[in-house]
Scaffold this active site. Structure first.
Site, PDB file in Angstrom:
ATOM      1  N   GLU A 209      -1.007 118.753  38.738  1.00 49.70           N
ATOM      2  CA  GLU A 209       0.525 118.957  38.747  1.00 49.70           C
ATOM      3  C   GLU A 209       1.045 120.337  38.371  1.00 49.70           C
ATOM      4  O   GLU A 209       1.583 121.119  38.460  1.00 49.70           O
ATOM      5  CB  GLU A 209       1.496 118.000  38.293  1.00 49.70           C
ATOM      6  CG  GLU A 209       1.321 117.505  36.825  1.00 49.70           C
ATOM      7  CD  GLU A 209       1.978 116.552  36.421  1.00 49.70           C
ATOM      8  OE1 GLU A 209       2.934 115.928  37.069  1.00 49.70           O
ATOM      9  OE2 GLU A 209       2.174 115.800  35.226  1.00 49.70           O
TER      10      GLU A 209
ATOM     11  N   HIS B 298     -20.691 103.719  41.884  1.00 47.33           N
ATOM     12  CA  HIS B 298     -20.471 102.941  43.010  1.00 47.33           C
ATOM     13  C   HIS B 298     -19.940 103.894  44.221  1.00 47.33           C
ATOM     14  O   HIS B 298     -19.360 103.587  45.134  1.00 47.33           O
ATOM     15  CB  HIS B 298     -19.730 101.738  42.727  1.00 47.33           C
ATOM     16  CG  HIS B 298     -20.116 101.069  41.758  1.00 47.33           C
ATOM     17  ND1 HIS B 298     -21.173 100.369  41.980  1.00 47.33           N
ATOM     18  CD2 HIS B 298     -19.859 101.029  40.396  1.00 47.33           C
ATOM     19  CE1 HIS B 298     -21.474  99.526  40.688  1.00 47.33           C
ATOM     20  NE2 HIS B 298     -20.673  99.836  39.772  1.00 47.33           N
TER      21      HIS B 298
HETATM   22  C1  AGP Z   1       4.902 113.566  34.928  1.00 50.19           C
HETATM   23  O1  AGP Z   1       4.007 114.338  34.505  1.00 50.19           O
HETATM   24  C2  AGP Z   1       4.971 113.606  36.423  1.00 50.19           C
HETATM   25  N1  AGP Z   1       5.590 114.782  36.628  1.00 50.19           N
HETATM   26  C3  AGP Z   1       5.620 112.082  37.131  1.00 50.19           C
HETATM   27  O2  AGP Z   1       4.475 111.684  37.435  1.00 50.19           O
HETATM   28  C4  AGP Z   1       6.401 111.090  36.199  1.00 50.19           C
HETATM   29  O3  AGP Z   1       5.574 110.747  35.069  1.00 50.19           O
HETATM   30  C5  AGP Z   1       6.974 110.103  37.114  1.00 50.19           C
HETATM   31  O4  AGP Z   1       7.588 110.633  37.934  1.00 50.19           O
HETATM   32  C6  AGP Z   1       7.818 109.014  36.227  1.00 50.19           C
HETATM   33  O5  AGP Z   1       8.733 109.592  35.869  1.00 50.19           O
HETATM   34  P1  AGP Z   1       9.561 108.714  34.834  1.00 50.19           P
HETATM   35  O6  AGP Z   1       8.849 108.560  33.612  1.00 50.19           O
HETATM   36  O7  AGP Z   1      10.928 109.428  34.335  1.00 50.19           O
HETATM   37  O8  AGP Z   1       9.580 107.441  35.349  1.00 50.19           O
END
Ligand code: AGP
Length: 624
Positions: free
Chosen positions: A503, A519
């Site tokens: 990301e 595996h």
């Molecule tokens: C975090 O680095 C990500 N951008 C993303 O996966 C995030 O963790 C996910 O959208 C969940 O967000 P939340 O903790 O606000 O529910």
């Protein structure tokens, strides 16, 4: 004196404070200063202004612009050249107007704004109510206003010093009193407070951006100090009233840098705020004899004993925190735990009952997938707990139990400090459940509890690895294939390392269970592939090292993150070894995430990418 003013590991500032004394209309300076602090996020704002022995104030839920529409309506209804202002990031008490700052004593004589957490506010409030004080809010801050009222015959600075002495926890205060025209008094104990020195005017603030448009001459209010700010003088004293010689500095930042606390990006600032985010999340939650304390969360002893199974639902980084929580809850509390991606949970027809505890983990508390999962769980009669960073978020409002991380607003879209704070709180939850269910005694839990207590210091240590991670990012800036491997609790740490690389740096990276590589995925290993191995769980180190040697044997470049005591053994099967402070009670896996955050951050920066707002990502995913 020219100083590049750098706040290392700066406080995870939750609220914004501004004070002003000078010849200009205080409302303009306060509103302008609060607007400069908006970037950190808040849910309500307010100010109080003094004029000819009267105090005028307004506070409300919403934005600074809404406040300005009331205060700056051209009616000159807010004259006055000294006052205090505040933006609130709710920690105690929902984001409502009565909970917005400033707070007042019974007589309206004292107006106070506060940043931080008063740990012993409940007992102080009970003592004050016993002395006849009436309270208008359910915040910890209001207690300080009534304490000052109790000392109405003392100089305001002395009363504030007494408040700092009696309140435990983290406080940055700014106070005005009707009987002290032209005076703003500040107090600092564990939360930042700085002074802006103007000509014929002075500022007090929780952070430099509030006044940098007016002056670059500043002073830091030291810990356990009180400051009296007048238009032509600033006087700093210690808690016994002894005057201290303040040190003036020039701020070299421009406005944008000031908002980031001197860091180039919010992402880096928040990576370095992780020690403070853990410290504030644990504040008041570990008792004097080491017992976890989760009072006021809704998780009472009856619920803790009655739970027969835990389901964790979360997305992304929060899901990785949930995977780590599984180890804490099963290892310490002996409760079976299933961890689901929120978007999958309700479609697999999970078997829930009133003794099921479904824990929704979401820093934003607004992720649609997780809200959908916990609503389904409630519909099935399960108990729902929220682990969230936003007070009053949808998830918090819809849960029976609310465990609040206190990482402060996280501006970077990629989660960092909220994740580490989630980890700390979830491990504390595991210990709390273990003790409540009689599976562990407080004495048996003391090892993991002490490891949590030391986590902020350990995090400071691993942040020192930044230069090494920058060097690796430069070395592998063109590598297009990364694996992140781990076993046990190191597996979710590896998954989080891979997600950060995807990301932030837009590089293809796979997190995998180390034992699973043989595996199938091992077919992808060839010269040029870089493999990060997270090996902090000492029980599995020999298996882990043999998995990594399989990667190395096929041409992979292996980097192993391991506790200092295993560096020698790891070196045999690694091209590079990154030493971490000794693992204690699952802390090692948490620490391992930090150098992986830094590696991805540096690689993204080298590539000139926007690390605060990566492409295609949103800070809160409100669609399913
Ligand atoms: C975090 O680095 C990500 N951008 C993303 O996966 C995030 O963790 C996910 O959208 C969940 O967000 P939340 O903790 O606000 O529910």
């Amino acid at each position: 004196m020219r100083v590049l003013f750098r706040v290392r590991g700066s406080n995870a500032i939750m609220c914004g404070i501004v004070g002003y004394v000078g010849p200009r209309p205080a409302r303009e300076l306060l509103l302008g200063g609060l607007a400069r602090l908006e970037y950190r996020g808040y849910d309500s704002a307010g100010l109080a202004i003094g004029q000819n022995g009267a105090l005028r104030s307004v506070r409300q839920v919403g934005k600074i612009a809404d406040l300005a529409a009331v205060v700056d309506d051209g009616s000159e209804s807010f004259p006055g050249s000294y006052g205090v202002g505040h933006t609130r990031w709710a920690t105690h008490g929902a984001p409502t107007t009565p909970n917005a700052h400033p707070h007042f004593d019974c007589t309206g004589e004292v107006a106070i704004v506060h940043n931080g957490i008063i740990e012993n506010w409940v007992e102080l409030k009970a003592w004050l109510e016993g002395r006849g004080h009436g309270f208008a809010s359910d915040t910890d801050t209001e207690v300080a206003a009534h304490l000052i009222e109790e000392m109405s015959t003392l100089p305001l600075a002395q009363a504030v010093a007494e408040v700092l002495s009696r309140c435990e926890g983290a406080l940055a205060l700014a106070v005005i009193r009707r009987s002290d025209p032209g005076l703003v008094v500040g107090g600092r104990k564990g939360s930042p407070l700085v002074i802006g020195r103007g000509s014929g005017e002075n500022f007090l603030a929780s952070d430099i951006p509030a006044f940098i448009a007016h002056t670059r001459r500043m002073m830091v209010v030291p810990e356990d100090r009180v400051v009296e700010v007048r238009s032509d003088s600033v006087r700093i004293t210690d808690l016994s009233g002894v005057e201290q010689e303040p040190e003036e500095q020039d701020v070299e930042w421009d406005m944008e840098a000031a908002e980031k606390g001197g860091y180039p990006t919010f992402m880096l600032k928040e990576i370095y705020e992780q020690p403070q985010a853990v410290a504030e999340t644990l504040l008041g939650r570990i008792g004097p004899t080491g017992e976890p304390m989760l009072d006021g969360t809704g998780l009472n002893a009856e619920v803790a004993k009655d739970v027969d199974k835990v389901f964790v639902v979360a997305c992304g980084t929060s899901y990785h925190a949930g995977m780590m929580a599984k180890y804490a809850l099963e290892r310490w509390a002996k409760i079976p735990v299933e961890v689901d991606l929120s978007s999958e949970f309700r479609y697999r027809d999970p078997v829930l009952n009133p003794r099921s505890l479904v824990i929704g983990i979401s820093q934003s508390g607004e992720t649609a997938d997780t809200l959908g999962a916990v609503r389904y769980a409630r519909g099935q009669g399960a108990k729902v707990a929220a682990v969230t960073n936003v007070v009053g978020s949808s998830l918090a409002r819809e849960a029976h139990i609310v465990l609040q991380t206190r990482a402060g607003p996280e501006i970077g879209v990629a989660a960092s400090k909220t994740f580490i704070a989630q980890m700390a709180l979830l491990q504390l939850l595991g210990l709390h459940m273990a003790i409540e269910r009689g599976v562990m005694t407080t004495a048996q839990a003391s090892g993991p509890v002490n490891a949590l207590r030391s986590l902020p210091d350990r995090l400071e240590e691993v942040l020192e690895l930044s230069d090494e991670m920058l060097e690796l990012a430069n070395r592998w800036r063109d590598v297009r294939d990364f694996f992140f491997l781990g076993r046990s609790v190191d597996y979710p740490a590896a998954l989080e390392g891979a997600l950060k690389l995807k990301e932030l740096a837009y590089v293809r990276a796979e997190g995998y269970a180390a034992g699973e590589m043989k595996h199938g995925p091992i077919a992808l290993i060839e010269p040029g592939v870089v493999v990060f191995g997270v090996a902090t769980d000492r029980r599995l180190r020999s298996k882990m090292f043999s998995n990594l040697s399989e990667m190395k044997a096929r041409g992979g470049t292996v980097v192993t993150l391991v506790g200092e005591e295993d560096v020698g053994e790891a070196a045999v099967t690694s091209d590079l070894v990154i030493p971490l402070p000794e693992d204690a009670a699952l802390i090692g896996a948490v620490l391992a995430v930090v150098p992986l955050q830094l590696f991805s951050y540096h690689l993204a920066t080298i590539k000139g990418l926007n690390v605060d707002q990566p492409r295609n990502l949103a800070k809160t995913v409100t669609v399913e």
